[in-house]
Design an enzyme around this catalytic site. Structure first.
Site, PDB file in Angstrom:
ATOM      1  N   GLU A 130      11.516 -54.325  24.586  1.00 31.21           N
ATOM      2  CA  GLU A 130      10.265 -53.817  24.025  1.00 31.21           C
ATOM      3  C   GLU A 130      10.226 -52.310  24.215  1.00 31.21           C
ATOM      4  O   GLU A 130      10.708 -51.791  25.224  1.00 31.21           O
ATOM      5  CB  GLU A 130       9.065 -54.463  24.752  1.00 31.21           C
ATOM      6  CG  GLU A 130       8.986 -55.973  24.615  1.00 31.21           C
ATOM      7  CD  GLU A 130       8.769 -56.412  23.170  1.00 31.21           C
ATOM      8  OE1 GLU A 130       8.055 -55.700  22.435  1.00 31.21           O
ATOM      9  OE2 GLU A 130       9.332 -57.455  22.777  1.00 31.21           O
ATOM     10  N   LYS A 193       8.279 -38.471  10.640  1.00 28.73           N
ATOM     11  CA  LYS A 193       6.910 -38.418  10.177  1.00 28.73           C
ATOM     12  C   LYS A 193       6.376 -39.844  10.053  1.00 28.73           C
ATOM     13  O   LYS A 193       7.198 -40.758   9.972  1.00 28.73           O
ATOM     14  CB  LYS A 193       6.802 -37.652   8.864  1.00 28.73           C
ATOM     15  CG  LYS A 193       7.376 -38.390   7.647  1.00 28.73           C
ATOM     16  CD  LYS A 193       7.194 -37.600   6.397  1.00 28.73           C
ATOM     17  CE  LYS A 193       6.118 -38.162   5.509  1.00 28.73           C
ATOM     18  NZ  LYS A 193       6.455 -39.418   4.837  1.00 28.73           N
ATOM     19  N   LYS A 227      18.083 -32.325   2.553  1.00 28.62           N
ATOM     20  CA  LYS A 227      18.685 -32.361   1.212  1.00 28.62           C
ATOM     21  C   LYS A 227      19.376 -31.029   0.939  1.00 28.62           C
ATOM     22  O   LYS A 227      18.760 -29.962   1.105  1.00 28.62           O
ATOM     23  CB  LYS A 227      17.594 -32.578   0.145  1.00 28.62           C
ATOM     24  CG  LYS A 227      16.904 -33.937   0.212  1.00 28.62           C
ATOM     25  CD  LYS A 227      15.782 -33.994  -0.816  1.00 28.62           C
ATOM     26  CE  LYS A 227      14.892 -35.194  -0.625  1.00 28.62           C
ATOM     27  NZ  LYS A 227      15.292 -36.386  -1.334  1.00 28.62           N
ATOM     28  N   GLU A 261       7.788 -40.225  -8.455  1.00 31.30           N
ATOM     29  CA  GLU A 261       8.675 -41.379  -8.243  1.00 31.30           C
ATOM     30  C   GLU A 261       8.338 -42.475  -9.237  1.00 31.30           C
ATOM     31  O   GLU A 261       7.172 -42.626  -9.609  1.00 31.30           O
ATOM     32  CB  GLU A 261       8.486 -41.930  -6.827  1.00 31.30           C
ATOM     33  CG  GLU A 261       8.850 -40.950  -5.740  1.00 31.30           C
ATOM     34  CD  GLU A 261       8.617 -41.554  -4.361  1.00 31.30           C
ATOM     35  OE1 GLU A 261       9.424 -42.383  -3.937  1.00 31.30           O
ATOM     36  OE2 GLU A 261       7.620 -41.201  -3.724  1.00 31.30           O
ATOM     37  N   ASP A 280       1.161 -38.850   2.982  1.00 30.73           N
ATOM     38  CA  ASP A 280       2.574 -39.240   2.979  1.00 30.73           C
ATOM     39  C   ASP A 280       3.472 -38.089   2.493  1.00 30.73           C
ATOM     40  O   ASP A 280       4.603 -37.941   2.947  1.00 30.73           O
ATOM     41  CB  ASP A 280       2.736 -40.460   2.049  1.00 30.73           C
ATOM     42  CG  ASP A 280       4.103 -41.123   2.162  1.00 30.73           C
ATOM     43  OD1 ASP A 280       4.682 -41.102   3.257  1.00 30.73           O
ATOM     44  OD2 ASP A 280       4.589 -41.672   1.145  1.00 30.73           O
ATOM     45  N   HIS A 285       6.378 -33.017   3.019  1.00 27.38           N
ATOM     46  CA  HIS A 285       7.462 -32.745   2.065  1.00 27.38           C
ATOM     47  C   HIS A 285       7.118 -31.625   1.071  1.00 27.38           C
ATOM     48  O   HIS A 285       7.903 -30.705   0.867  1.00 27.38           O
ATOM     49  CB  HIS A 285       7.812 -34.002   1.271  1.00 27.38           C
ATOM     50  CG  HIS A 285       8.268 -35.149   2.130  1.00 27.38           C
ATOM     51  ND1 HIS A 285       8.959 -34.979   3.303  1.00 27.38           N
ATOM     52  CD2 HIS A 285       8.128 -36.490   1.967  1.00 27.38           C
ATOM     53  CE1 HIS A 285       9.223 -36.165   3.823  1.00 27.38           C
ATOM     54  NE2 HIS A 285       8.732 -37.097   3.042  1.00 27.38           N
ATOM     55  N   LYS A 377       3.423 -42.224  -7.061  1.00 27.98           N
ATOM     56  CA  LYS A 377       4.265 -43.423  -7.201  1.00 27.98           C
ATOM     57  C   LYS A 377       4.067 -43.967  -8.605  1.00 27.98           C
ATOM     58  O   LYS A 377       3.019 -43.772  -9.215  1.00 27.98           O
ATOM     59  CB  LYS A 377       3.811 -44.498  -6.210  1.00 27.98           C
ATOM     60  CG  LYS A 377       3.878 -44.084  -4.742  1.00 27.98           C
ATOM     61  CD  LYS A 377       5.239 -44.307  -4.173  1.00 27.98           C
ATOM     62  CE  LYS A 377       5.284 -44.040  -2.688  1.00 27.98           C
ATOM     63  NZ  LYS A 377       6.629 -43.747  -2.212  1.00 27.98           N
TER      64      LYS A 377
HETATM   65  C1  BG6 Z   1       9.039 -40.604   2.404  1.00 24.95           C
HETATM   66  C2  BG6 Z   1       7.751 -41.236   1.971  1.00 24.95           C
HETATM   67  O1  BG6 Z   1       8.808 -39.738   3.483  1.00 24.95           O
HETATM   68  O2  BG6 Z   1       9.592 -39.874   1.309  1.00 24.95           O
HETATM   69  C3  BG6 Z   1       8.004 -42.172   0.792  1.00 24.95           C
HETATM   70  O3  BG6 Z   1       7.189 -41.969   3.052  1.00 24.95           O
HETATM   71  C4  BG6 Z   1       8.677 -41.424  -0.327  1.00 24.95           C
HETATM   72  O4  BG6 Z   1       6.800 -42.749   0.344  1.00 24.95           O
HETATM   73  C5  BG6 Z   1       9.911 -40.676   0.185  1.00 24.95           C
HETATM   74  O5  BG6 Z   1       9.080 -42.367  -1.299  1.00 24.95           O
HETATM   75  C6  BG6 Z   1      10.475 -39.772  -0.886  1.00 24.95           C
HETATM   76  O6  BG6 Z   1      11.705 -39.279  -0.455  1.00 24.95           O
HETATM   77  P1  BG6 Z   1      12.936 -39.093  -1.450  1.00 24.95           P
HETATM   78  O7  BG6 Z   1      13.990 -38.468  -0.628  1.00 24.95           O
HETATM   79  O8  BG6 Z   1      13.283 -40.470  -1.952  1.00 24.95           O
HETATM   80  O9  BG6 Z   1      12.436 -38.227  -2.553  1.00 24.95           O
END
Ligand code: BG6
Length: 529
Positions: A130, A193, A227, A261, A280, A285, A377
């Site tokens: 755990e 994160k 990246k 996305e 998120d 990001h 999304k």
């Molecule tokens: C993550 C998010 O940090 O980044 C996701 O929690 C998102 O929701 C993802 O889809 C996007 O990352 P990438 O590299 O696929 O563009």
């Protein structure tokens, strides 16, 4: 940029075919100029999770293939649930095979190099326990103390609720002490994160962690910084003389940062219900992309210089106003079901799956230039990019072509799925009259460089082993980012409104209106490849 020009840097990366299979010491394996990281024990909390399977293991494998791990590397995967090491490794090995064979995967290599996997997997062990059990930490301590180097990295690939208890136990069991030996052994903490959910919680988490570890031991990950295309933004800006002179409010009209996305929440309904698209993606990001494109030139590419400039930039972000932010949620559309019909999502959920924002940076360079950010999304296309739009020329000397008829110059840094840049500009259309036509020049990485399998965590793991914090988030930057969005997270007039958009669409019309107010429009998500 012409596609027939070939890069001439002999020190650039080795071709993807230049592989080894016998661990890090094989010659000619490492990307040029890179040395294997120092030996260490990497402890992954959350060894049974998706992150370990989809990203960490493939990255460690790619580092093995590149000869960047030391013979003394040891990986301990901790997870609740009894399991044999062999069963764990079989599972990871199978996924690795799948990713390697999957052309759409960033880990696509055709097939796994069995020798490299054997080398890596023979250094991996599973430990059942755990995350809050003291005996786990005592067992880890004994294992790590027995190694000749004593170095350890603790990777928290777990839900955020475990961050505090794990760090506390690491601290209490003396696992984060760096000064017990005089030989400079290191102890580092890697945290994924979400780092907090707002300013107050991020401050609280930072304060908690810093009771047990020094700031220099804490590696807060934002995987966008792993990246290559994101790291390359600084190279494009600062290794070329043509950009910096125009990279300022006098010449730049606006900047659009997009992370769209096509995927939905993909079984992460529970997490997403609590998080939403804004938390998120935006203060982490998208702000990282904003920082890369907008920071002042650092004096060098070392951690303190780069992170110092980033911190200044985050400090200069004008706190976002709720009226400059639009939230959306996908509804049933051509591309799939409504968010509210996804598993683990409330039928009356008001969680946003899309967010757009107009952001200003209060400094000399950027005053008055709007940065439009959007993420969502189930959008019409997958596209992560930064489009820098220049102002129109002040006057057009050619008869019959008013300035307004010209397509503005746009320089686009393309991050995913295309990797490269694009420049839109005007030329004369062939013929007897002086007429302007819009054209485009495109650079794609794979036209010039051999593509390497890369899931984005390789550099981050390697840098952490080396102790290079350049690509990791400092406590103050995390807090300034949350500070800039706090008014949106806690709006005075009640919760933010969430507008519908069809799955597979371009986001809510209210987001279009956000730009229309300024006489601008979002760049299309489709086409213009
Ligand atoms: C993550 C998010 O940090 O980044 C996701 O929690 C998102 O929701 C993802 O889809 C996007 O990352 P990438 O590299 O696929 O563009």
């Amino acid at each position: 940029m012409s596609n027939d020009a070939k890069h001439t840097d002999s020190s650039s990366r080795q071709p993807a075919s230049c592989k080894i299979g016998a661990g890090p010491h094989a010659q000619a394996a490492s990307p040029a100029g890179k040395r294997p990281a120092p030996p260490c024990t990497l402890v992954i909390f959350g060894a049974g999770g998706d992150l370990t399977k989809r990203l960490l293991t493939p990255s460690l494998y790619n580092l093995t293939v590149d000869g960047l791990l030391d013979d003394g590397m040891h990986i301990i995967g901790v997870n609740h649930g009894e399991r044999e090491t062999k069963a764990w490794l079989d599972d990871l090995g199978q996924s690795l095979q799948q990713f390697a064979a999957d052309k759409a995967s960033e880990s696509h290599t055709g097939k796994v190099d069995e020798k490299a996997w054997k080398w890596l997997s023979s250094r991996m062990e599973y430990m059942a326990g755990e995350f809050e059990a003291d005996d786990v930490f005592e067992a880890l301590k004994q294992r790590i103390e027995k190694t000749p180097h004593g170095n350890a990295i603790f990777y928290l690939a777990v839900g955020a609720r475990f961050f505090r208890p794990i760090v506390e136990r690491l601290g209490k069991h003396g696992l984060l002490k760096e000064d017990a030996h005089s030989d400079g052994r290191f102890r580092r903490l890697v945290i994924e994160k979400p780092f907090g959910t707002d300013l107050a919680s991020a401050r609280d988490l930072n304060a908690h962690i810093l009771q047990y570890a020094k700031e220099s031991q804490v590696y807060r990950i934002d995987h966008f910084l792993g990246k290559d295309t994101v790291q390359s933004i600084l190279a494009v800006r600062f290794a070329n003389a043509m950009f910096e002179p125009v990279w300022r409010r006098e010449y730049i009209d606006s900047v659009q940062i997009t992370a769209a996305e096509t995927l939905g929440v993909e079984g992460r309904g529970k997490f997403y219900e609590q998080t939403g698209a804004f938390r998120d993606m935006v203060p982490n990001h998208l702000f990282q992309l904003l920082a890369m494109v907008a920071l002042e030139p650092p004096n060098s590419f070392d951690a303190e210089a780069v992170r110092g400039k980033k911190a200044e930039l985050f400090d200069a972000i004008e706190p976002l106003k709720p009226k400059d932010v639009v939230f959306g949620q996908y509804e049933k559309g051509d591309a799939g079901v409504a968010y509210r019909d996804e598993p683990d999502v409330a039928r009356d959920s008001t969680t946003e799956t899309y967010a757009a924002a107009r952001v200003f940076i209060d400094n000399w360079r950027w005053a008055g230039v709007p940065f439009y950010l959007r993420t969502g999304k189930r959008m019409a296309a997958r596209r992560t990019e930064i489009a820098v739009q220049l102002k129109r020329v002040p006057f057009l000397m050619f008869r019959g072509s008013p300035v307004e008829s010209l397509t503005p110059n746009v320089f686009t840094l393309r991050i995913d799925p295309a990797h490269g840049t694009r420049f839109d500009f005007n030329v004369k259309i062939p013929g007897p009259t002086m007429q302007m036509g819009a054209v485009r020049s495109t650079f794609n990485y794979n036209d010039f460089f051999d593509e390497r399998a890369n899931v984005g965590y390789e550099t981050l793991l390697y840098d952490c082993m080396l102790g290079d914090e350049t690509l990791f988030q400092r406590a103050d930057s995390i807090e300034s980012s949350w500070c800039a969005v706090d008014r949106v997270l806690h709006p005075e007039g009640g919760a933010m409104q969430v507008h519908g958009y069809p799955a597979g669409g371009n986001g809510p019309v209210q987001a279009d209106e956000l730009l229309a107010r300024d006489g601008r429009a979002w760049r299309p998500l489709q086409g213009a490849e």
